[in-house]
Design a protein around this motif. Structure first.
Motif, PDB file in Angstrom:
ATOM      1  N   GLY A 260       8.230   1.109  11.550  1.00 52.83           N
ATOM      2  CA  GLY A 260       7.613   0.959  10.236  1.00 52.83           C
ATOM      3  C   GLY A 260       8.613   1.301   9.148  1.00 52.83           C
ATOM      4  O   GLY A 260       9.656   1.902   9.410  1.00 52.83           O
ATOM      5  N   PRO A 261       8.302   0.923   7.896  1.00 55.59           N
ATOM      6  CA  PRO A 261       9.224   1.229   6.799  1.00 55.59           C
ATOM      7  C   PRO A 261       9.168   2.713   6.412  1.00 55.59           C
ATOM      8  O   PRO A 261       8.105   3.329   6.427  1.00 55.59           O
ATOM      9  CB  PRO A 261       8.706   0.363   5.648  1.00 55.59           C
ATOM     10  N   SER A 262      10.325   3.257   6.072  1.00 55.40           N
ATOM     11  CA  SER A 262      10.372   4.642   5.599  1.00 55.40           C
ATOM     12  C   SER A 262      10.631   4.628   4.096  1.00 55.40           C
ATOM     13  O   SER A 262      10.986   3.587   3.517  1.00 55.40           O
ATOM     14  CB  SER A 262      11.486   5.411   6.305  1.00 55.40           C
ATOM     15  N   ASN A 263      10.487   5.801   3.495  1.00 46.03           N
ATOM     16  CA  ASN A 263      10.749   5.944   2.056  1.00 46.03           C
ATOM     17  C   ASN A 263      12.164   5.469   1.707  1.00 46.03           C
ATOM     18  O   ASN A 263      12.382   4.816   0.687  1.00 46.03           O
ATOM     19  CB  ASN A 263      10.539   7.403   1.623  1.00 46.03           C
ATOM     20  N   TRP A 264      13.144   5.764   2.568  1.00 42.44           N
ATOM     21  CA  TRP A 264      14.527   5.380   2.269  1.00 42.44           C
ATOM     22  C   TRP A 264      14.742   3.880   2.393  1.00 42.44           C
ATOM     23  O   TRP A 264      15.501   3.286   1.629  1.00 42.44           O
ATOM     24  CB  TRP A 264      15.509   6.161   3.165  1.00 42.44           C
ATOM     25  N   ASP A 265      14.068   3.257   3.385  1.00 47.00           N
ATOM     26  CA  ASP A 265      14.192   1.794   3.518  1.00 47.00           C
ATOM     27  C   ASP A 265      13.714   1.138   2.227  1.00 47.00           C
ATOM     28  O   ASP A 265      14.368   0.251   1.670  1.00 47.00           O
ATOM     29  CB  ASP A 265      13.323   1.276   4.677  1.00 47.00           C
ATOM     30  N   VAL A 266      12.565   1.599   1.758  1.00 46.89           N
ATOM     31  CA  VAL A 266      11.956   0.974   0.581  1.00 46.89           C
ATOM     32  C   VAL A 266      12.775   1.268  -0.676  1.00 46.89           C
ATOM     33  O   VAL A 266      13.064   0.378  -1.482  1.00 46.89           O
ATOM     34  CB  VAL A 266      10.490   1.473   0.432  1.00 46.89           C
ATOM     35  N   PHE A 267      13.187   2.518  -0.815  1.00 43.45           N
ATOM     36  CA  PHE A 267      13.974   2.935  -1.989  1.00 43.45           C
ATOM     37  C   PHE A 267      15.270   2.119  -2.101  1.00 43.45           C
ATOM     38  O   PHE A 267      15.622   1.609  -3.167  1.00 43.45           O
ATOM     39  CB  PHE A 267      14.254   4.432  -1.859  1.00 43.45           C
ATOM     40  N   CYS A 268      15.980   1.985  -0.988  1.00 44.26           N
ATOM     41  CA  CYS A 268      17.271   1.276  -1.043  1.00 44.26           C
ATOM     42  C   CYS A 268      17.072  -0.213  -1.323  1.00 44.26           C
ATOM     43  O   CYS A 268      17.897  -0.841  -1.981  1.00 44.26           O
ATOM     44  CB  CYS A 268      18.048   1.462   0.261  1.00 44.26           C
ATOM     45  N   ARG A 269      15.980  -0.749  -0.809  1.00 49.30           N
ATOM     46  CA  ARG A 269      15.691  -2.164  -1.067  1.00 49.30           C
ATOM     47  C   ARG A 269      15.360  -2.374  -2.556  1.00 49.30           C
ATOM     48  O   ARG A 269      15.841  -3.309  -3.173  1.00 49.30           O
ATOM     49  CB  ARG A 269      14.495  -2.592  -0.203  1.00 49.30           C
ATOM     50  N   LYS A 270      14.563  -1.449  -3.096  1.00 49.22           N
ATOM     51  CA  LYS A 270      14.112  -1.614  -4.487  1.00 49.22           C
ATOM     52  C   LYS A 270      15.177  -1.236  -5.495  1.00 49.22           C
ATOM     53  O   LYS A 270      15.207  -1.758  -6.595  1.00 49.22           O
ATOM     54  CB  LYS A 270      12.894  -0.714  -4.729  1.00 49.22           C
ATOM     55  N   HIS A 271      16.007  -0.271  -5.149  1.00 51.35           N
ATOM     56  CA  HIS A 271      16.949   0.277  -6.134  1.00 51.35           C
ATOM     57  C   HIS A 271      18.383   0.320  -5.613  1.00 51.35           C
ATOM     58  O   HIS A 271      18.987   1.392  -5.563  1.00 51.35           O
ATOM     59  CB  HIS A 271      16.530   1.705  -6.521  1.00 51.35           C
TER      60      HIS A 271
END
Ligand code: BG6
Length: 484
Positions: A33-44
């Motif tokens: 599943g996605p983690s906070n870091w996966d999402v953060f790096c993708r978005k920012h």
């Protein structure tokens, strides 16, 4: 073979460390599943040096067998790593993902087949995104989910893993996520920071108690298995040792950043001066007396939140000045030597640069004596407690020479200097059990991206091929001789 001048105790662990999200890659594979870091790096991507991302990282997920072989070739007898919560329970709270379980079982088997003892951290900052969406570590429900995840890991891997750690550096991650706001969820709010720091300590205590329950269910086969925590205990000195206000600033900084975590795990209580400070500043976390009792140690062995060992991470020291008219934060993420790191909390303390110091390109001071002081401190806190240096290392800008080697003499010097003081600490009574250099391989260095290289193994960013650096060959000799 020359006789080593510094011989370490029999059975001393020679290892290195990594964290799941920094090396595994395969961010969307194997049911993860996605983690906070996966999402953060993708978005920012703009918040990470050169837009680096953990999506592929070092592709350790697919190359772990090669990596274990290279550990063997570089003298490893131990390996510190973390499990990605999102590989085991993809949404943090629902079903267990059998593919994730199979991956770690295969990795642990491979390690053990090579005589390398895993030392496993349950949480190294990659929080399931679903739980981040619930408010992350500010929300006490996350503690319950963490305890369940920990129990799942004990049940699934308890026959393969003998050393467990609950959390990696709760202090540093609180600071970067809720004070400087550099790490997700990018918040800068002291009230949130204190709540999160409190929740971490409560989560740690509950996981240790869950571990004790698990252990006592089959004590004969599980009594050798141990649990601890990994703390960044960077030593904090007054900028001017003769100034009483700098001494107080250092005591406050040490209280907020270090003692808040060391005291409960080694003494069973939160530091009263920091509690009083938070009360004065209206920052006290939401708490109950029952929770405070849980953080303390119970008498019964099956209930105790007392740890079996402490892991300490050490990179650089701090020098605290009382002259802090404003809050200010800056982390050198570029490796540009002229860029200083800044950290100040208004009216409390400001860290200043040691004018006599030696620094890395990222502005981290090289100061081995700080490690000695830290180790002696752990011993004073809890005489005889087994201690592991769970991280220590130097980030360098490196490239491959034309002959395929990396001559990282600076890293060898850095590690040798730190091992020398570690050896002295052992002579002076510290029960030091092992050393894990950060890191096994060059990896995703959080907001520093990939430019900051830490590994014994050079990872070619184009091909992801691994090359053993000079330090890796040197470490093999050290490990073979059990000293240097
Ligand atoms: C520690 C972390 O704080 O420092 C590691 O536990 C981290 O995960 C290491 O990589 C070095 O820090 P950085 O930011 O230079 O990668």
């Amino acid at each position: 073979m020359t006789v080593p001048e510094h011989v370490f105790p029999k059975g001393f662990v020679w290892g290195s460390a990594t964290a799941a999200i920094q090396i595994e890659g395969a961010a969307e594979l194997g049911g993860k599943g996605p983690s906070n870091w996966d999402v953060f790096c993708r978005k920012h991507p703009e918040k990470i040096f050169d837009g680096g991302s953990p999506e592929l990282a070092c592709d350790h997920y697919h190359r772990f067998k090669e990596d274990v072989r290279l550990m063997k070739e570089t003298g490893h007898t131990g390996y510190r790593m973390s499990i990605a919560w999102t590989r085991i329970i993809p949404d943090g709270q629902g079903d267990v993902n059998s593919e994730g379980v199979a991956f770690y079982r295969a990795l642990f088997d491979e390690l053990r087949a090579h005589g390398i003892e895993p030392n496993v951290t349950l949480y190294h900052w990659d929080l399931p995104q679903t739980l981040a969406g619930l408010g992350g570590w500010e929300n006490k429900q996350v503690i319950d989910h963490f305890v369940r995840y920990a129990r799942v890991c004990f049940d699934l891997f308890g026959d393969q893993v003998k050393l467990w750690s609950t959390l990696n550096e709760p202090g540093w991650t609180t600071l970067q996520s809720y004070v400087t706001g550099l790490h997700p969820p990018n918040v800068s709010n002291h009230k949130s920071a204190v709540q999160v720091a409190y929740n971490y300590i409560l989560a740690h205590a509950r996981v240790v108690k869950e571990f004790r329950r698990w252990q006592h269910e089959a004590l004969s086969s599980r009594k050798e298995t141990q649990i601890g925590i990994v703390l960044n205990m960077s030593t904090i000195y007054p900028a001017d040792p003769l100034s009483s206000s700098d001494q107080s600033a250092a005591t406050i900084a040490d209280g907020v950043l270090n003692r808040w975590f060391i005291d409960p795990v080694l003494k069973g209580c939160l530091p009263s001066d920091v509690w009083a400070l938070y009360k004065r500043c209206s920052l006290l976390p939401e708490h109950t007396d029952a929770e405070l009792a849980e953080i303390g140690f119970q008498v019964s062995a099956s209930q105790s939140s007392k740890i079996d060992f402490i892991g300490v991470n050490y990179y650089y020291p701090h020098f605290a000045s009382a002259d802090a008219p404003e809050s200010a934060y800056h982390l050198n993420t570029s490796g540009n030597k002229n860029e200083d790191c800044i950290f100040a909390i208004k009216d409390l303390f400001r860290f200043v640069k040691n004018p006599h110091g030696r620094f890395t390109d990222w502005g981290w001071e090289i100061f081995p004596e700080g490690l000695y002081d830290l180790l002696m401190r752990a011993e004073h806190y809890s005489p005889g407690i087994p201690v592991y240096i769970t991280e220590n290392g130097i980030g360098i800008q490196e490239s491959l020479d034309s002959d395929g080697t990396v001559r990282d003499e600076r890293r060898i010097d850095f590690v040798r200097e730190h091992l020398k003081v570690a050896h002295r600490a052992i002579q002076d009574g510290v029960n030091l059990k092992g050393y894990y250099m950060w890191a096994l391989m060059d990896n995703f260095s959080w907001v520093n991206g990939f430019k900051k290289r830490y590994g014994f193994l050079f990872v070619d960013r184009k091909t992801l091929d691994r090359h053993i650096k000079a330090s890796g060959h040197w470490y093999k000799r050290v490990s073979d001789q059990n000293g240097f």
